[in-house]
Design a protein around this motif. Structure first.
Motif, mmCIF file in Angstrom:
data_model
loop_
_atom_site.group_PDB
_atom_site.id
_atom_site.type_symbol
_atom_site.label_atom_id
_atom_site.label_comp_id
_atom_site.label_asym_id
_atom_site.label_seq_id
_atom_site.Cartn_x
_atom_site.Cartn_y
_atom_site.Cartn_z
ATOM 1 N N TYR A 28 -4.435 91.598 40.862
ATOM 2 C CA TYR A 28 -3.499 92.381 39.792
ATOM 3 C C TYR A 28 -1.931 91.064 39.688
ATOM 4 N N ASP A 29 -1.950 91.234 37.876
ATOM 5 C CA ASP A 29 -0.541 90.975 37.911
ATOM 6 C C ASP A 29 -0.175 91.605 36.473
ATOM 7 N N ASP A 30 1.104 92.451 37.128
ATOM 8 C CA ASP A 30 1.754 93.766 36.827
ATOM 9 C C ASP A 30 3.109 93.422 35.475
ATOM 10 N N ALA A 31 2.689 92.155 35.701
ATOM 11 C CA ALA A 31 3.851 92.077 34.475
ATOM 12 C C ALA A 31 2.554 92.091 33.247
ATOM 13 N N THR A 32 1.657 91.827 33.236
ATOM 14 C CA THR A 32 0.694 91.491 32.685
ATOM 15 C C THR A 32 -0.543 92.743 32.322
ATOM 16 N N GLY A 33 -0.707 93.323 32.660
ATOM 17 C CA GLY A 33 -1.443 94.055 32.975
ATOM 18 C C GLY A 33 -3.324 93.409 33.189
ATOM 19 N N GLU A 34 -3.423 92.305 33.731
ATOM 20 C CA GLU A 34 -4.279 91.296 34.457
ATOM 21 C C GLU A 34 -4.741 91.808 35.272
ATOM 22 N N ARG A 35 -6.159 91.770 35.626
ATOM 23 C CA ARG A 35 -7.046 92.375 36.587
ATOM 24 C C ARG A 35 -8.386 91.528 36.894
ATOM 25 N N VAL A 36 -8.410 90.827 37.808
ATOM 26 C CA VAL A 36 -9.807 90.029 38.276
ATOM 27 C C VAL A 36 -9.981 89.808 39.210
ATOM 28 N N GLU A 37 -11.848 90.377 39.036
ATOM 29 C CA GLU A 37 -12.099 90.371 41.084
ATOM 30 C C GLU A 37 -13.356 89.245 41.281
ATOM 31 N N LEU A 38 -13.210 88.270 42.288
ATOM 32 C CA LEU A 38 -13.665 87.497 42.465
ATOM 33 C C LEU A 38 -14.306 88.143 44.119
ATOM 34 N N SER A 39 -15.655 87.929 43.938
ATOM 35 C CA SER A 39 -16.880 87.897 44.578
ATOM 36 C C SER A 39 -16.597 86.490 45.643
ATOM 37 N N VAL A 120 -1.480 67.999 38.022
ATOM 38 C CA VAL A 120 -2.248 69.539 37.379
ATOM 39 C C VAL A 120 -1.524 70.291 37.233
ATOM 40 N N ALA A 121 -1.749 70.573 35.938
ATOM 41 C CA ALA A 121 -1.526 72.103 35.707
ATOM 42 C C ALA A 121 -1.598 73.343 35.019
ATOM 43 N N LEU A 122 -1.732 74.690 35.287
ATOM 44 C CA LEU A 122 -1.908 75.812 35.572
ATOM 45 C C LEU A 122 -1.240 76.279 34.990
ATOM 46 N N SER A 123 -2.368 77.232 33.426
ATOM 47 C CA SER A 123 -1.224 78.092 32.643
ATOM 48 C C SER A 123 -1.399 79.469 33.325
ATOM 49 N N LEU A 124 -1.978 79.736 34.051
ATOM 50 C CA LEU A 124 -1.518 81.190 35.067
ATOM 51 C C LEU A 124 -2.319 81.972 33.841
ATOM 52 N N ARG A 125 -2.609 81.993 32.925
ATOM 53 C CA ARG A 125 -2.719 83.279 31.373
ATOM 54 C C ARG A 125 -3.957 83.735 32.641
ATOM 55 N N PRO A 126 -4.311 85.104 32.057
ATOM 56 C CA PRO A 126 -5.887 85.713 32.086
ATOM 57 C C PRO A 126 -7.112 85.075 31.118
ATOM 58 N N LEU A 127 -7.502 85.350 33.159
ATOM 59 C CA LEU A 127 -9.169 84.831 32.715
ATOM 60 C C LEU A 127 -9.082 83.139 33.083
ATOM 61 N N GLY A 128 -7.808 82.741 33.472
ATOM 62 C CA GLY A 128 -7.939 80.755 33.739
ATOM 63 C C GLY A 128 -7.364 80.155 32.073
#
Length: 251
Positions: A28-39, A120-128
């Motif tokens: 969860y990112d509680d600044a953006t509302g993102e939720r991702v679940e990975l098996s 290497v740069a990661l945006s860390l935006r929702p859903l990668g």
């Protein structure tokens, strides 16, 4: 988890063999509302692709230092296990000038430019998601990783007695990470399969890394990893604990 597991990558392999479909990391990112679940299977696939990127595209070799300028995030967890899979040293918040490779989030790009090796740069935006405009001098992780192979085999076996992690100035071998994660899991409240920890701790300390990744992996548990948890009210936190079936909180 098997008693013969000696590295974090071994722990992931055992988890994949035991129950690939169970949740491993819920973010969860509680600044953006993102939720991702990975098996376990989905997480392991990201790790394999990232390890192939490290080994084949970035020419990383065992013992190379990878500075991870990243927050507590599901993609950071992927990079930690990719480093463990390749025998490279994951240096959390490490000095990019002393690193062979740097992996940066969007807020540390200028700092990361001190690395003379691959960046290497990661945006860390929702859903990668990709950067809208790729940062100059960096490979965009979201562009590079999808085409990598879904299975990873290191060119040389990873030695569990070699350095694998640096955090808060402390160096750990792969075997030490596994041993300490197992030993400290009961202190966190992780008692075995089915245990589920909600962690709001940052990844720049051993305690944060252990609660937010290594101890759940070592015990057959799972983690609800929360970024910006301080922006969540107590009532909303209680609801999350209930809905995510959390058994213990670390914050």
């Amino acid at each position: 988890m098997n008693a013969t597991d000696r590295t974090p990558a071994d722990l992931l392999s055992s988890a994949l063999s035991a129950d690939p479909g169970r949740p491993l990391v819920t973010f969860y990112d509680d600044a953006t509302g993102e939720r991702v679940e990975l098996s376990v299977a989905t997480f392991a696939n990201w790790v394999a692709k990232t390890a192939n990127l490290l080994q084949d595209e970035l020419s990383a070799e065992p013992g190379d230092r990878v500075a991870l300028l990243l927050p507590a995030h599901w993609q950071t967890a992927v990079w930690l296990l990719a480093c463990a899979s390749t025998g490279t040293i994951a240096d959390m918040a490490g000095d990019p000038a002393a690193a062979d490779i740097v992996v940066s989030g969007p807020d540390t790009l200028e700092q990361a430019r001190a690395c003379r090796g691959s960046r290497v740069a990661l945006s860390l935006r929702p859903l990668g998601a990709r950067f809208p405009q790729p940062p100059e001098g960096f490979a965009d992780y979201a562009v590079e990783v999808p085409g990598q192979g879904d299975r990873f085999v290191p060119y040389a076996p990873v030695d569990p007695e070699e350095p694998a992690l640096i955090v808060a100035g402390r160096e750990f071998t792969g075997a030490e990470v596994v041993e300490r994660a197992r030993a400290e899991a009961p202190e966190i409240g992780l008692t075995g399969p089915g245990s589920r920890v909600l962690s709001g701790l940052p990844y720049d300390t051993w305690e944060g890394l252990n609660a937010g990744l290594y101890a759940p992996l070592a015990t057959g548990g799972s983690v609800v990893l929360c970024r910006n948890l301080d922006q969540l009210g107590e009532d909303a936190l209680d609801k999350r604990v209930e809905s995510e079936r959390v058994t213990v909180i670390a914050r």
